[in-house]
Enzyme design. Structure first.
Site: not given
Length: 671
Positions: A27, A29, A45, A146
């Site tokens: 996907g 953004t 998103k 992350d």
């Protein structure tokens, strides 16, 4: 998606895509405008599980919606809010708040351009502001997965780090694909493999086995700090040949920061800090003497008390005044214990306590931890003969019966007015020490010599109870001590629904606050006890706008081209008038009021950089001109007089459109 970016169609009949920000395996953004929130910017998103067939896609979307519920648990000012999951013609989008500011990668790249990097002081401050955020996330069972300079934004509004792009969102997509029986859930149709974590920043256990824990985030944060300190990427800081970090030989650091980073990035997860709170405590406790003020700059404050630093008192053991730390809306203290308190400090110079106060404000506000320094047990040593000026000594037998009764009466009255005693204590302390700067950082004794000062403290507390009773509603008083910047976001939404901007709301609140506390209004966040009163006043103004007490829409009947509004304004009171008008109409405004007693503001429907307003807090009382936009204009009148005043506002237009229903929808008002 291009046609949406051209504004030809709104996603969900609401979101206008402006541009694509990034591409991902599952996907993309986008940056978008929310047409239902006055063109407020937001992030979309897209969730694209890449499963075959409509039935599989519908099932995937249902599973994602169910698994994404955990995102709505996040309620922290340093995490963009997850608003909703949006379905649009078979597509699914996650809608999130937009944060304006550069990433830490962009900041570092700018410095690298002239061979620069982040200083140790800046990185210590960065850690002080980020560790409480991680402590909050981990307390509700969320691991970011992350953390890196690319996923941290330095917010323009206050300079604080904001955490974006949760790796857990990618994990949700993978989980959904796995539940649907996809053979390679991590691999997209084009062969791209989704990696949960960034190489160099994610620890070995995450990259090899997908194992994540709070220690995973601490490792990534430690590497991020190293990259900022050195200006080098992780692979330049690790010696693959000898299988160990090489950064200690590449940079000079204080022992404290060196020890903290070493433990954050330990290879074995068990060797890292057990929690973000303990890492924060280690960074703090290693400095029994307060860190330099450059290491702990607090957020901008709405009011800056004009109090000079206290003079050195090296021969007297003193305790700092009780510090007020407003809680955040999520109040994580119910599930997260605050980090251990700092080592007791004796004031040795005029700069020590302000530095410690700045540090604690930074830590407390960033993490939302509402805790207090106990001046008796924590700093005073032998507390005999020492009494807090906050009134907690109402039963002290060393005080006269009259003084004990006076202090108990203050407590009883605060309870009757729904004013939290801890908040009143902090508010009174603030003003007491402003009026007695030579007493800054000291406690009063229960001896006769300090009786006049104790009486002064009690008098200040009583005066503030009078002020709070006369100027705030019960509901507003009840929340004193608990207001925070997230309240302003909620109020924007409420007043925007009335075609009123936050600028107009702030005009009303500033006028009331300035009348009560002349000279203290400035831009910023909730940091000191008196700031809480500004927010309480704003809350009452929002309620008044919604009830129509201080809001009037001016309309023109057929054949009428002028309207007059009149009334009386009490000191600090204001009124907002809205007019739905069209571009190129002529508007004439005339305000009749006693000279120098009012301020006039005129706000446009959609503020721009070149046209933020027509008038803002102006002393002039007339304006005439051609309107530049279509939509709701706001006219705000506030009183600067010390007594009630009469006023009359005349608004005249030409080319009045009779049928407002058929008028094209006006542009949405900016927040």
């Amino acid at each position: 998606m291009a046609e949406t970016g051209q504004g030809e169609r709104l996603l969900g009949k609401r979101y206008r895509v402006l541009r694509q920000l990034s591409r991902g395996s599952f996907g993309d953004t986008y940056l978008a405008e929310d047409s239902h929130r006055f063109q407020e910017l937001c992030i979309l998103k897209e969730f694209n599980p890449q499963v075959p067939g409509k039935l599989a896609l519908d099932k995937a979307q249902t599973l994602f919606e169910r698994e994404a519920n955990i995102l709505y648990q996040i309620n922290h000012p340093q995490v963009p809010r997850f608003r909703e999951l949006l379905r649009d013609e078979g597509r699914l989008f996650l809608v999130q708040d937009y944060v304006e500011g550069p990433t830490y990668r962009e900041l570092l790249d700018r410095r690298r351009a002239y061979d620069g990097r982040f200083s140790e002081a800046e990185v210590v401050q960065f850690l002080m502001q980020t560790l409480p955020l991680l402590q909050y996330l981990h307390s509700i069972g969320i691991v970011h997965r992350d953390i890196s300079p690319d996923n941290l934004i330095q917010r323009n509004a206050d300079g604080r780090p904001v955490l974006i792009d949760f790796g857990g969102v990618k994990q949700l997509v993978v989980n959904v694909r796995h539940q649907l029986g996809v053979a390679q859930p991590y691999q997209a149709a084009d062969g791209t493999v989704t990696r949960l974590g960034t190489v160099g920043y994610a620890p070995e256990e995450q990259l090899q086995s997908g194992q994540v824990s709070p220690a995973t985030d601490l490792y990534a944060l430690g590497v991020t700090a190293l990259v900022l300190l050195t200006g080098k990427d992780p692979e330049e800081l690790y010696d693959d040949r000898r299988d160990r970090w090489s950064w200690p030989e590449q940079i000079e650091l204080s022992d404290t920061l060196r020890q903290v980073i070493t433990r954050l990035i330990a290879h074995n997860p068990e060797d890292r800090y057990p929690s973000a709170g303990q890492a924060l405590a280690a960074l703090n406790l290693a400095h029994p003497d307060p860190l330099s003020t450059a290491w702990a700059q607090p957020m901008p404050v709405r009011m800056q008390p004009a109090v000079p630093p206290p003079p050195p008192e090296p021969t007297v053991a003193v305790a700092p005044a009780r510090l007020y730390l407003p809680p955040m809306a999520y109040d994580p203290t119910a599930t997260v214990a605050p980090p251990p308190r700092a080592v007791p400090v004796q004031k040795t110079s005029s700069g020590c306590w302000p530095a410690l106060a700045g540090l604690l404000l930074t830590v407390g506000v960033a993490g939302g931890l509402w805790w207090w320094l106990d001046p008796l047990s924590q700093f005073a040593g032998d507390s005999s003969g020492v009494v807090s000026p906050d009134g907690s000594d109402a039963s002290n037998p060393n005080l006269s019966e009259a003084e004990r009764d006076r202090k108990q009466a203050l407590r009883d009255r605060a309870a009757a007015l729904s004013v939290d005693w801890s908040y009143l204590t902090s508010l009174t302390d603030q003003f007491f020490f402003e009026q007695n700067p030579n007493r800054q950082g000291t406690q009063l004794t229960d001896q006769p010599a300090d009786e006049p000062l104790r009486a002064e403290w009690d008098a200040i507390a009583a005066q503030h109870l009078d002020l709070l009773e006369a100027n705030l509603s019960t509901d507003a008083r009840n929340r004193l001590g608990r207001y925070n910047p997230t309240d302003s976001d909620r109020w924007k939404s409420q007043v925007n629904a009335l075609f009123v901007s936050s600028k107009a709301l702030y005009d009303l609140a500033d006028a009331r606050f300035n009348q009560l506390f002349p000279g203290r209004v400035s831009e910023g966040f909730v940091e000191t006890p008196v700031d809480q009163i500004w927010f309480a006043l704003a809350q009452d103004q929002v309620n008044a706008l919604e009830s129509g007490t201080n809001l009037t829409e001016i309309t023109f009947e057929q054949g009428a081209f002028s309207q007059q509004q009149q009334g009386n304004l009490n000191p600090g009171q204001g009124q907002v008038y809205i007019l739905n008008l069209s571009a190129e109409q002529l508007l004439r405004l005339n305000l009749q009021a006693p000279p120098d007693s009012t301020r006039l503001s005129v706000y446009v429907p959609v503020p721009t950089e070149t046209l933020p307003h027509i008038l803002a807090d102006a002393e002039q009382n007339t304006w005439a001109g051609e309107l530049p936009q279509s939509g709701y204009y706001e006219v705000v009148v506030v009183s600067r007089a010390s007594n009630p005043i009469p006023y009359s506002l005349t608004a005249a237009v030409d080319n009045v459109i009779d049928d407002i229903i058929n008028r094209p929808a006006p542009p949405e008002k900016d927040n």
